[in-house]
Design a protein around this motif. Structure first.
Motif, PDB file in Angstrom:
ATOM      1  N   ARG A   4      39.241  38.755  39.262  1.00 26.84           N
ATOM      2  CA  ARG A   4      40.300  39.444  38.372  1.00 26.84           C
ATOM      3  C   ARG A   4      40.909  40.456  39.257  1.00 26.84           C
ATOM      4  NH1 ARG A   4      37.982  40.949  34.139  1.00 26.84           N
ATOM      5  NH2 ARG A   4      37.895  43.014  34.667  1.00 26.84           N
ATOM      6  N   GLU A   7      42.914  39.861  42.388  1.00 29.82           N
ATOM      7  CA  GLU A   7      44.186  39.394  42.272  1.00 29.82           C
ATOM      8  C   GLU A   7      44.919  40.619  41.780  1.00 29.82           C
ATOM      9  OE1 GLU A   7      46.676  35.965  40.139  1.00 29.82           O
ATOM     10  OE2 GLU A   7      44.607  36.194  39.747  1.00 29.82           O
ATOM     11  N   GLU A   8      44.593  41.572  40.893  1.00 29.71           N
ATOM     12  CA  GLU A   8      45.190  42.697  40.167  1.00 29.71           C
ATOM     13  C   GLU A   8      45.694  43.472  41.243  1.00 29.71           C
ATOM     14  OE1 GLU A   8      43.372  44.111  36.929  1.00 29.71           O
ATOM     15  OE2 GLU A   8      43.380  42.715  35.568  1.00 29.71           O
ATOM     16  N   THR A  13      44.435  35.426  45.226  1.00 28.86           N
ATOM     17  CA  THR A  13      43.517  34.469  44.435  1.00 28.86           C
ATOM     18  C   THR A  13      42.578  33.766  45.304  1.00 28.86           C
ATOM     19  OG1 THR A  13      45.524  34.316  42.905  1.00 28.86           O
ATOM     20  CG2 THR A  13      43.790  32.708  42.727  1.00 28.86           C
TER      21      THR A  13
END
Length: 87
Positions: A4, A7-8, A13
């Motif tokens: 997570r 990706e943030e 991804t």
């Protein structure tokens, strides 16, 4: 959580992350567990300025040379690297 954050913070991804190490460190009087993962990626990386001030990508020997040469990283990363990456 690592996927997570990847990706943030970087717009990446990935399904597969390789666990490098985990260490409990104390920074500013607070104990925390820090983990580092590695992966390969052949795509665009978009640093999210709301999440990160900046960044770079280096292999472990290069990180060790940078630390030995006085390069500054975040305090938590420096504490972690002394304990885990310098093996």
């Amino acid at each position: 959580a690592a996927k997570r954050e990847l990706e943030e913070e970087l717009g990446v991804t990935k399904d597969k992350l390789e666990f490098i190490g985990k260490k409990k460190i104390t920074y500013e009087g607070v104990g925390r567990f820090v983990s580092i993962f590695k992966t390969t990626y052949d795509g665009d990386i978009q640093i999210n300025k709301d999440e990160l001030e900046g960044g770079g990508f280096f292999d472990i020997p290069t990180i060790n040379k940078m630390i030995d040469g006085g390069e500054k990283f975040t305090p938590v990363f420096e504490l972690f690297s002394i304990e885990v990456l310098k093996k």
